[in-house]
Write a protein that holds these residues in place. Structure first.
Motif, PDB file in Angstrom:
ATOM      1  N   PRO A 118     -11.810 -48.626  65.711  1.00  0.00           N
ATOM      2  CA  PRO A 118     -12.987 -49.504  65.805  1.00  0.00           C
ATOM      3  C   PRO A 118     -12.766 -50.818  65.062  1.00  0.00           C
ATOM      4  CG  PRO A 118     -13.368 -47.792  64.185  1.00  0.00           C
ATOM      5  CD  PRO A 118     -12.063 -47.468  64.841  1.00  0.00           C
ATOM      6  N   ALA A 119     -13.483 -51.856  65.506  1.00  0.00           N
ATOM      7  CA  ALA A 119     -13.358 -53.166  64.880  1.00  0.00           C
ATOM      8  C   ALA A 119     -14.274 -53.291  63.670  1.00  0.00           C
ATOM      9  CB  ALA A 119     -13.688 -54.253  65.905  1.00  0.00           C
ATOM     10  N   PHE A 120     -14.876 -52.185  63.245  1.00  0.00           N
ATOM     11  CA  PHE A 120     -15.803 -52.207  62.115  1.00  0.00           C
ATOM     12  C   PHE A 120     -15.804 -50.833  61.473  1.00  0.00           C
ATOM     13  CE2 PHE A 120     -17.883 -51.257  66.063  1.00  0.00           C
ATOM     14  CZ  PHE A 120     -18.581 -50.097  65.785  1.00  0.00           C
ATOM     15  N   ASP A 121     -16.405 -50.730  60.313  1.00  0.00           N
ATOM     16  CA  ASP A 121     -16.461 -49.460  59.587  1.00  0.00           C
ATOM     17  C   ASP A 121     -17.610 -48.623  60.143  1.00  0.00           C
ATOM     18  OD1 ASP A 121     -16.104 -47.452  57.771  1.00  0.00           O
ATOM     19  OD2 ASP A 121     -17.212 -48.445  56.161  1.00  0.00           O
ATOM     20  N   LYS A 143     -19.161 -44.843  60.304  1.00  0.00           N
ATOM     21  CA  LYS A 143     -19.068 -43.520  59.676  1.00  0.00           C
ATOM     22  C   LYS A 143     -19.634 -42.402  60.543  1.00  0.00           C
ATOM     23  CE  LYS A 143     -19.228 -45.313  54.932  1.00  0.00           C
ATOM     24  NZ  LYS A 143     -19.144 -46.730  55.296  1.00  0.00           N
ATOM     25  N   ASP A 144     -20.334 -42.752  61.613  1.00  0.00           N
ATOM     26  CA  ASP A 144     -20.923 -41.703  62.460  1.00  0.00           C
ATOM     27  C   ASP A 144     -20.761 -42.034  63.930  1.00  0.00           C
ATOM     28  OD1 ASP A 144     -22.733 -43.807  62.693  1.00  0.00           O
ATOM     29  OD2 ASP A 144     -24.428 -42.461  62.945  1.00  0.00           O
ATOM     30  N   MET A 145     -19.627 -42.642  64.279  1.00  0.00           N
ATOM     31  CA  MET A 145     -19.459 -43.117  65.648  1.00  0.00           C
ATOM     32  C   MET A 145     -19.374 -41.965  66.651  1.00  0.00           C
ATOM     33  SD  MET A 145     -16.493 -45.510  67.305  1.00  0.00           S
ATOM     34  CE  MET A 145     -16.818 -46.848  66.184  1.00  0.00           C
ATOM     35  N   TYR A 146     -18.594 -40.934  66.323  1.00  0.00           N
ATOM     36  CA  TYR A 146     -18.405 -39.846  67.276  1.00  0.00           C
ATOM     37  C   TYR A 146     -17.921 -38.616  66.507  1.00  0.00           C
ATOM     38  CZ  TYR A 146     -13.390 -40.740  66.842  1.00  0.00           C
ATOM     39  OH  TYR A 146     -12.123 -40.902  66.346  1.00  0.00           O
ATOM     40  N   PHE A 181     -32.576 -42.266  70.881  1.00  0.00           N
ATOM     41  CA  PHE A 181     -32.199 -43.343  69.961  1.00  0.00           C
ATOM     42  C   PHE A 181     -31.532 -44.449  70.786  1.00  0.00           C
ATOM     43  CE2 PHE A 181     -32.041 -39.243  67.847  1.00  0.00           C
ATOM     44  CZ  PHE A 181     -32.874 -39.447  66.754  1.00  0.00           C
ATOM     45  N   PRO A 182     -32.294 -45.469  71.203  1.00  0.00           N
ATOM     46  CA  PRO A 182     -31.785 -46.439  72.182  1.00  0.00           C
ATOM     47  C   PRO A 182     -30.784 -47.443  71.617  1.00  0.00           C
ATOM     48  CG  PRO A 182     -34.208 -46.403  72.101  1.00  0.00           C
ATOM     49  CD  PRO A 182     -33.710 -45.692  70.897  1.00  0.00           C
ATOM     50  N   ASN A 183     -30.767 -47.628  70.297  1.00  0.00           N
ATOM     51  CA  ASN A 183     -29.877 -48.629  69.708  1.00  0.00           C
ATOM     52  C   ASN A 183     -28.518 -48.078  69.297  1.00  0.00           C
ATOM     53  OD1 ASN A 183     -32.783 -49.972  68.751  1.00  0.00           O
ATOM     54  ND2 ASN A 183     -31.199 -51.479  69.216  1.00  0.00           N
ATOM     55  N   SER A 184     -28.318 -46.769  69.415  1.00  0.00           N
ATOM     56  CA  SER A 184     -27.032 -46.202  69.033  1.00  0.00           C
ATOM     57  C   SER A 184     -25.913 -46.844  69.851  1.00  0.00           C
ATOM     58  CB  SER A 184     -27.026 -44.693  69.261  1.00  0.00           C
ATOM     59  OG  SER A 184     -27.973 -44.062  68.422  1.00  0.00           O
TER      60      SER A 184
END
Length: 380
Positions: A166-169, A171-174, A13-16
């Motif tokens: 994070p500077a944004f919401d 929900k699945d960052m890490y 998934f290259p855009n993650s």
């Protein structure tokens, strides 16, 4: 290049994590961010797969993928130019059922028929925001030996601060893992725990048919995120095993970490830890070796081919084709491909994107906690 084929296909998934480095991905995606003087981030995961016999690799892209397609081409440098399998880049709208996805569940659903038609028994899922020299063969062997339904790769480190704030919401960052005798007992999404944690590397292996079953079930329920919506609720139902990776990890999670991880490679110990193993392949650019002209002064610098250095350079990572003119002073900088620093310029703690120009006599300085970023084709 490859000794034997592994019974596994790779999906990347290259855009993650694009949202973490907005400056660097305005015209590219995370997987094609330049790293370590001559490579792109995608080179590390693709090379690691190829070195372990995985020769059927698909990249599901969302946007800004032209630079990645240009870099990977037909996959020749990775020995992935094949009639069956090989390199497969899946852009949105390539077929009527493939659209721009939000999470991995939607991405995998869009190529479900393709996954079903493949012959490999296992699927390896991975992002492309980590530079590593990973032994996927050891991962597959451990997965088979343990009898796991899913194996999750993690390393031991503290959670990066910008993950916690994070500077944004997101929900699945890490995620972090609770592990008991090798088995994952809980996935903690977006944990803010202090100290060293079992931090997920977003690399998974499972049987291809099981993946299709899980995606079918999740998609019908309107689920989006693979870790949060598929794995986390099923850790007690499925046998989810953890696989500890103790090798060198360069994790890109913001511009500051991008700068820091590049600069760490100026330490020979870190450079050897990343590259002293199976080779990492990249696109070939036929160019002259770096030329150090009379009067130039260079100290502790990594320079790719095609560079011309006439001035003073210290503690820098220079990508292909960088030119440092006479009288220019460059210190603690990461300069991407074909950057030009003109005569008499004085720069420090700068990140330049491709084809940037620092004009004659200009002074531009950041510091060790804030690096100045110069965008692609920008003239300063």
């Amino acid at each position: 290049m490859v000794n034997s084929n592994a019974d596994a296909m790779g999906i990347i998934f290259p855009n993650s994590y694009d949202s973490l480095v907005p400056e660097l991905v305005s015209e590219r995606l995370m997987a094609s961010i330049p790293f370590a003087s001559r490579y792109r981030m995608s080179d590390f995961v693709i090379s690691s797969m190829v070195n372990c016999g995985i020769d059927n690799i698909s990249l599901i892209v969302r946007k800004n993928y032209h630079s990645l397609m240009d870099h990977l081409g037909s996959g020749r440098e990775w020995d992935l130019t094949r009639k069956n399998g090989g390199l497969n880049i899946v852009p949105p709208f390539a077929q009527k059922n493939i659209k721009v996805y939000n999470g991995r569940v939607e991405a995998l659903e869009s190529i479900k028929r393709f996954i079903q038609s493949q012959k490999e028994k296992y699927v390896v899922l991975s992002d492309a925001n980590i530079a590593m020299n990973f032994d996927f063969k050891a991962l597959l062997d451990a997965h088979v030996e343990s009898g796991a339904d899913v194996t999750v790769v993690y390393n031991r480190q503290e959670i990066p601060e910008n993950f916690k704030n994070p500077a944004f919401d997101a929900k699945d960052m890490y995620f972090t893992l609770d592990i008991d005798n090798g088995r994952v007992t809980k996935l903690n999404m977006n944990s803010v725990s202090a100290g060293v944690q079992n931090l997920g590397m977003n690399i998974f292996v499972l049987e291809r048919e099981r993946l299709v079953t899980l995606i079918n079930e999740a998609y019908l329920q309107g689920r989006i995120f693979f870790e949060r919506d598929v794995l986390a609720p099923k850790v007690n139902e499925l046998n989810v095993q953890g696989f500890l990776y103790e090798g060198y990890v360069a994790r890109i999670n913001d511009v500051r970490s991008y700068f820091k991880e590049n600069m760490k490679l100026l330490d020979e110990k870190n450079l050897d830890a990343l590259f002293d193993g199976p080779p990492i392949y990249t696109k070939i650019r036929d160019d002259n070796p770096t030329r150090y002209m009379n009067g130039s002064k260079v100290k502790n610098t990594m320079a790719a081919d095609g560079c011309v250095i006439e001035g003073e350079v210290e503690n820098c990572v220079l990508f292909r084709g960088v030119k440092i003119e006479k009288g220019a002073k460059v210190k603690n900088c990461v300069l991407m491909q074909d950057t030009v620093v003109e005569a008499g310029a004085d720069i420090e703690y700068i990140i330049t994107d491709k084809n940037a120009i620092i004009r004659e006599g200009k002074k531009l300085k950041g510091n060790d906690t804030f690096q100045v970023y110069v965008a692609k084709h920008q003239v300063v």
